[in-house]
Enzyme design. Structure first.
Site, PDB file in Angstrom:
ATOM      1  N   GLY A 112      37.006  47.099  28.026  1.00 46.27           N
ATOM      2  CA  GLY A 112      38.119  47.584  27.234  1.00 46.27           C
ATOM      3  C   GLY A 112      37.938  47.347  25.745  1.00 46.27           C
ATOM      4  O   GLY A 112      36.935  46.793  25.293  1.00 46.27           O
ATOM      5  N   ASP A 143      31.432  34.073  34.405  1.00 47.57           N
ATOM      6  CA  ASP A 143      30.940  34.798  33.221  1.00 47.57           C
ATOM      7  C   ASP A 143      31.036  33.917  31.975  1.00 47.57           C
ATOM      8  O   ASP A 143      31.495  34.357  30.920  1.00 47.57           O
ATOM      9  CB  ASP A 143      31.715  36.104  33.024  1.00 47.57           C
ATOM     10  CG  ASP A 143      30.918  37.128  32.203  1.00 47.57           C
ATOM     11  OD1 ASP A 143      29.683  36.949  32.059  1.00 47.57           O
ATOM     12  OD2 ASP A 143      31.520  38.091  31.706  1.00 47.57           O
TER      13      ASP A 143
END
Length: 606
Positions: A307, A421
């Site tokens: 995004g 992550d």
């Protein structure tokens, strides 16, 4: 003397009544949002017009950007606005509606039959269960909520007590139970009626009077206020008594009234602060709200795989970062992960989720704004002439903060949260360079007594993914996978360079973490920017801890609790075993697409 006392009494009554009249003007009935909107008066108060004491706790309404009247209710500590159609003060009921004409969505937002201080009316005496089905089905004994579904999934509701024999339910997932099944769920309806039992103002309204708080009341007691009461006779008697004493009393009353006015102004200032502060609890926003917060997406901060991030403003004092999610992941997995995970996290080293938007297929996440960008900006500065370099003491503090944040995710929550992550891009820095872990789109939840997790895809970013995520030969996937990623981040901080160079012309270079290990093992100084011996000790400590964290087998890596102890302890750390002994002297083959990746893997049984 009696004259003086009478004069004092009457004058006090007159001035007190003047003050009461001023207070009544502040609390007068309002149709501020629109002329044909519901009238707002006690026990309700309009936030933009009425001070706190004009309304009963929990009865606050406000005007939306489209000039509709909205009632704010707190559900699971999350404030949610409901559109108000009308208010019946005599029957003590309020009708709320969904502007998109989805009555069922309105009921599901309410979720409970009781939302203090209101109660949902017309409930069946049994519970209902909601199912999410992957396709349009003909289910027996179930009612389909058409306005909540789309071409990929449908929402069904069924009585919880019913036995399910229909095999079609195999493709459905249970969402949650509703304690009490709304009667109108099965009928066409446009609004929902809520009632309140306290305060009891219906009797006053029926007589044509108005309800208000009792004077000097601290227990939210109410009383009826008769309309049209005149005090002219009292005013006429106020002239009795000594003029000197009267002037003194007037001065005294004026002083008290001025102080009370100042106290009210201070109270309004505090209320404004609390309204702003409440924004730090996750709130649900409409897409129109998001556009208003970002000033029509005016200030773009960056763009990533999932995004685009824009700078926004909730108020003059509160700035936010708004991530508009891409529609490439239509199942919304990353969105659900972020909201479900970050909504339960409260830690100084984890980014705070301020709110979210799920308006059809438009999804957004609203975070606290951190002015110093990501850690990657400062690591990459080695190749940019040290434009954004940090001193080694600050680097140690940042490292320790990240470690404490990951330790909290692994041990501090009700469920263990695996991030999957951890990398410099996902560590943001506030104005004091306090690190905060962000981006939980790939996170996975598991119980604390569960050491292994099931995975069908490799999660993470190339260069930071633990080897067991790629190959089961190195062990099972667990919270130690985050420890590996943290170790790679540490080594990158030490050297100011990426651990993986995606260019093919550098494929024969020695693997960078292995180069650091060889220098330390041979007793050489790290060939990096060092100003003094103190800096050298910090750099060496970070390098050794990082090498412990990237051991190939998960069982050889320390827990994050042990990592925190190593970082907080002295500089006499033991060198770890050589993690590269079985991988040869050259770097691993990394000639594959970089960035966030998901690769199909076998399922690991829990």
């Amino acid at each position: 003397m009696a004259k003086y006392c009478i004069g004092l009494l009457l004058l006090t009554i007159v001035v007190a009544d003047i003050g009461l009249g001023a207070a009544q003007n502040e609390c007068s009935e309002s149709r501020y949002c629109r002329e044909n909107g519901p009238p707002i008066r006690f026990p309700f108060r309009l936030k933009q017009r009425h001070p706190d004491y004009c309304g009963y706790p929990g009865f606050s309404v406000s005007c939306t950007s489209s000039n509709d009247t909205a009632l704010e209710l707190s559900i699971d500590s999350i404030p949610i606005n409901f559109f108000v159609r009308n208010i019946d003060y005599k029957s003590q009921s309020i009708h709320i509606y969904d502007p998109n004409h989805c009555y069922e969505k309105l009921l599901l937002n309410i979720f409970y039959p009781s939302i203090p201080p209101f109660q949902l009316t017309n409930l069946y005496p049994y519970n209902c269960t909601l199912f999410n089905c992957s396709s349009l089905l003909e289910l027996r004994y179930a009612f389909r909520i058409s306005c909540l579904g789309d071409s990929k999934y449908q929402i069904y509701i069924i009585e919880s007590a019913d036995d399910i024999y229909d095999r079609s339910y195999v493709s459905c997932t249970k969402m949650y139970d509703l304690p009490g099944c709304p009667v109108k769920m099965y009928n066409q309806a446009n609004d929902v009626q809520l009632k309140w039992s306290k305060p009891k103002c219906g009797a006053c309204e029926t007589k044509g009077d108005r309800c208000k708080f009792k004077n000097n009341n601290t227990r939210h007691e109410t009383a009826c206020l008769r309309k049209g009461v005149s005090i002219k006779a009292v005013v006429a008697g106020g002239t009795v008594g000594s003029s000197v004493l009267t002037l003194a009393i007037i001065a005294l009353i004026y002083h008290v009234y001025s102080k009370d006015k100042k106290d009210r102004e201070n109270q309004l200032r505090i209320e404004k602060f609390l309204e702003d502060y409440r924004a730090f609890k996750p709130s649900r926003y409409s897409y129109a709200d998001i556009k208003k917060i970002t000033d029509q997406f005016k200030d773009k901060l960056g763009e990533g795989a999932y995004g685009t991030v824009f700078k926004g403003k909730l108020s003059n004092d509160i700035l936010v970062a708004v991530k508009i999610l891409n529609n490439s992941k239509e199942n919304g997995e990353e969105f659900v992960n972020e909201v479900s995970t970050m909504g339960r996290i409260h830690h100084v080293n984890v980014v705070r989720l301020v709110g979210y938007c799920a308006d059809g297929f438009r999804r957004a996440l609203v975070y606290e704004f951190l002015p110093n960008d990501s850690l990657q900006k400062y690591i990459a500065s080695a190749d940019q002439g040290k434009k954004y370099s940090l001193n080694w003491e600050t680097m140690l503090d940042i490292t320790l903060g990240i470690a404490k944040g990951i330790e909290y995710l692994h041990q501090g929550c009700d469920q263990r949260i695996l991030h999957f992550d951890i990398k410099p891009h996902n560590v943001l820095l506030d104005h004091n360079f306090t690190p905060k872990i962000s981006d939980f789109g790939l996170a996975k939840l598991c119980s604390k007594d569960q050491s292994l997790v099931s995975m069908t895809t490799a999660r993470g970013t190339l260069g930071y993914i633990a080897p067991e995520v790629f190959s089961r030969n190195f062990g099972k996937v667990s919270y130690k996978s985050d420890v590996y990623s943290f170790g790679m981040l540490l080594l990158e901080m030490v050297g100011g360079r990426k651990n993986v160079d995606e260019t093919t012309e550098n494929a024969d270079q020695v693997y960078y973490p292995e180069w650091i290990y060889n220098l330390l093992e041979d007793g050489d100084d790290l060939r990096i920017h060092i100003d003094d011996k103190g800096d050298a000790r910090i750099a060496k400590k970070l390098a050794i801890v990082g090498l412990w964290c990237i051991q190939w087998h998960p069982g050889d890596r320390p827990s994050m609790k042990a990592v925190v102890q190593m970082l907080e302890g002295g500089n006499k750390l033991t060198m770890p075993p050589n993690p590269f002994a079985s991988t040869g002297t050259k770097r691993m083959n990394v000639n594959m697409p970089a960035g966030n990746m998901k690769q199909d893997l076998e399922i690991i049984p829990e």
